[in-house]
Motif scaffolding. Structure first.
Motif, mmCIF file in Angstrom:
data_model
loop_
_atom_site.group_PDB
_atom_site.id
_atom_site.type_symbol
_atom_site.label_atom_id
_atom_site.label_comp_id
_atom_site.label_asym_id
_atom_site.label_seq_id
_atom_site.Cartn_x
_atom_site.Cartn_y
_atom_site.Cartn_z
ATOM 1 N N ASP A 430 38.328 70.649 34.197
ATOM 2 C CA ASP A 430 37.324 69.803 34.847
ATOM 3 C C ASP A 430 36.000 69.828 34.090
ATOM 4 O O ASP A 430 35.373 68.785 33.872
ATOM 5 C CB ASP A 430 37.103 70.266 36.290
ATOM 6 N N ILE A 431 35.575 71.024 33.696
ATOM 7 C CA ILE A 431 34.287 71.144 32.998
ATOM 8 C C ILE A 431 34.366 70.545 31.606
ATOM 9 O O ILE A 431 33.455 69.825 31.174
ATOM 10 C CB ILE A 431 33.838 72.627 32.970
ATOM 11 N N LEU A 432 35.458 70.815 30.879
ATOM 12 C CA LEU A 432 35.610 70.223 29.546
ATOM 13 C C LEU A 432 35.653 68.699 29.658
ATOM 14 O O LEU A 432 35.001 67.994 28.878
ATOM 15 C CB LEU A 432 36.885 70.742 28.881
ATOM 16 N N LYS A 481 22.022 73.767 26.332
ATOM 17 C CA LYS A 481 22.996 72.778 26.801
ATOM 18 C C LYS A 481 24.266 72.927 25.979
ATOM 19 O O LYS A 481 24.301 73.656 24.980
ATOM 20 C CB LYS A 481 22.436 71.358 26.690
ATOM 21 N N TYR A 482 25.302 72.192 26.388
ATOM 22 C CA TYR A 482 26.615 72.341 25.757
ATOM 23 C C TYR A 482 27.191 70.969 25.410
ATOM 24 O O TYR A 482 27.042 70.001 26.160
ATOM 25 C CB TYR A 482 27.565 73.103 26.684
ATOM 26 N N ILE A 483 27.833 70.940 24.247
ATOM 27 C CA ILE A 483 28.461 69.709 23.761
ATOM 28 C C ILE A 483 29.873 70.030 23.306
ATOM 29 O O ILE A 483 30.221 71.182 23.062
ATOM 30 C CB ILE A 483 27.671 69.094 22.581
ATOM 31 N N VAL A 484 30.675 68.990 23.159
ATOM 32 C CA VAL A 484 32.026 69.163 22.630
ATOM 33 C C VAL A 484 31.938 69.477 21.150
ATOM 34 O O VAL A 484 31.114 68.899 20.427
ATOM 35 C CB VAL A 484 32.863 67.881 22.857
ATOM 36 N N GLU A 485 32.756 70.418 20.672
ATOM 37 C CA GLU A 485 32.786 70.740 19.247
ATOM 38 C C GLU A 485 33.223 69.500 18.498
ATOM 39 O O GLU A 485 34.213 68.858 18.845
ATOM 40 C CB GLU A 485 33.763 71.889 18.982
#
Length: 507
Positions: A430-432, A481-485
């Protein structure tokens, strides 16, 4: 811009942060430099011969962060760079222009960043010191001298369409009669006014360019491509000893495979390219129909749209293969939710160009022409955009292309990024999935509020996703913050944008 600072907000501080945190990889080389180091040219050759990349002078790679040491004598370094680029005894091909070399002052120290483009296939291999054997390629995070087989592959890549040459000492009797008949019938249905069905086989093959008559002797010559496409398997292997085609159905929990099509297994058909394509394409379509029938309640995409993706992947795999090369062989694997198409030889356009479309450079023009006659490859040069468009429209995991001097692999999914990792649990998916679909980086609070998950659980899941290299952190403290690799193909494009923006700001 996912993975980098947005261009309109880019500063020298952003560049500094990126430099001290980036580490050597397939497309990045860091070098300390009091002057232009000799090892620069090995990296130059390898980037030209592989997929391009960045050589950053004045940076020492250390952990956890790099050290900006600066270039000792930047003026002399730049003079030496341009002098040697223009010296054919030093390097065989100049592949760097003024806009590819940029100088930045960071904390009072000079950093020189050189963008080395991938060279055109016709100019490869790019070598140094006037010797062809001094050719380098990029593997992992380092430079490696090419082998004899790799040099031969470069030379073949520089002169594609070898399948148009005559298959000397082979005749129409080396072609499979059943393959010719069924192929002619299918082409005739597509072009009824040409009256192909009324022609003798030799006349039909001549008419479509698969054969030709020698101007001096009048002898009918068959081309190498048609031997591969319609030939008898034993005859094909006389001319192409390494010819090998494989299909595996690896779906389910079977530790090996549940179905296989191969030229070295008993078959009712000659496993030439034409028959292999027909058999494998039908098998994959049947597998897709079974999947959609079982999952009709969650059907999100018309079968015909993904069918186009599979057809393009299969045609590209077979038409772009280097059948002279010994390893790897052509191999198509079907897994739960994804498909792999592997062929020997490098793709002759870059992954970026494949994505944009409009530039088709088949290694085997005769084979590609046969597929076009069947209607299997009508949109020449636009297969890549079609594959990517389908994935984007339906939130599937983005296709991946890996290509080097040895092989090309295309991976396509008909499930999203989160579902493509079978070991992820519910909240992890869900988070990804939320981060993937977001147009900007997401903080813990954003994720917590949107998904109604406790902060403790969000942080635990993020830690696991980071460990799996599926997401990464940007910023520090309250601004974290977080981003997709990001994938390397996208990153190279974004790095180019970043450098162009910085150049305009500091000049």
């Amino acid at each position: 811009m996912r993975g980098l600072i947005t261009p309109e907000k880019l500063t020298i501080e952003d560049l500094k942060e990126w430099i001290i945190n980036v580490h050597e990889k397939y497309y990045i080389e860091l070098k300390t430099a009091s002057e232009l180091p000799n090892a620069f040219w090995e990296s130059y050759s390898s980037f030209c011969n592989t997929s391009g990349g960045w050589i950053i002078l004045g940076v020492r790679e250390t952990y956890p962060q790099n050290e900006i040491v600066g270039v000792g004598n930047p003026e002399k370094t730049l003079t030496s760079l341009w002098d040697q680029l223009s010296n054919s005894n030093k390097v065989s091909y100049k592949n760097v222009d003024n806009q590819d070399v940029n100088t930045y002052i960071i904390d009072g120290k000079t950093v020189i960043i050189v963008y080395v483009k991938e060279a055109a296939e016709s100019m490869k291999p790019v070598f140094i010191g006037g010797k062809l054997e001094n050719s380098w390629i990029r593997t992992g995070d380092g430079d490696r001298k090419t082998t004899r087989d790799e040099l031969s592959a470069f030379i073949r890549n520089a002169q594609p369409n070898q399948d148009s040459l005559s298959a000397d000492n082979f005749t129409i009797d080396d072609l499979d009669l059943d393959s010719i008949i069924t192929f002619k019938e299918r082409v005739s249905k597509r072009f009824p006014k040409r009256k192909f069905i009324e022609m003798e086989n030799s006349e039909f093959l001549t008419e479509i360019g698969a054969c030709y008559k020698d101007r001096h002797t009048g002898e009918l010559k068959i081309r190498r491509g048609i031997l591969l496409f319609l030939g008898k398997c034993n005859s094909i292997k006389e001319l192409f000893p390494h010819y090998h085609l494989d299909f595996f159905n690896r779906r389910g929990n079977n530790p090996r495979w549940s179905d296989r099509v191969s030229d070295d297994e008993p078959s009712d058909y000659e496993i030439n390219i034409y028959n292999f394509y027909n058999i494998v394409y039908e098998k994959i379509k049947n597998l897709l129909q079974e999947s959609f029938a079982l999952d009709s309640g969650q059907l999100r995409i018309p079968l015909s749209e993904f069918d186009e993706t599979i057809r393009e992947g299969l045609v590209n795999c077979l038409a772009h293969a280097d059948y002279v090369q010994g390893y790897p062989s052509v191999k198509i694997d079907v897994y739960d939710g994804w498909f792999s198409f592997i062929n020997p030889g490098k793709m002759l356009v870059s992954p970026q160009q494949f994505l944009m479309g409009g530039d088709s450079r088949p290694r085997n023009e005769i084979i590609m022409k046969m597929f076009r006659l069947l209607g299997a490859s009508e949109r020449q040069g636009f297969g890549g955009p079609l594959i990517y468009k389908t994935a984007i429209q339906h939130d599937f995991r983005r296709p991946e292309i890996i290509t080097d001097i040895e092989h090309t692999e295309l991976k396509v999914w008909n499930i999203d990024l989160a579902d493509s990792y079978s070991d992820l649990l519910g909240e992890e998916k869900d988070i990804l999935r939320f981060i993937v679909k977001s147009s900007q980086a997401q903080s813990v609070n954003m994720i917590k509020n949107k998904l109604n998950i406790s902060e403790y659980r969000v942080r635990k899941v993020i830690e696991k996703l980071e460990d799996k290299h599926l997401i990464r952190k940007i910023g520090n403290g309250p601004s974290t913050k977080y981003i997709v690799e990001i994938e390397s193909v996208e990153l190279l494009t974004q790095l180019q944008i970043m450098m162009d923006v910085l150049k305009k700001r500091v000049t």
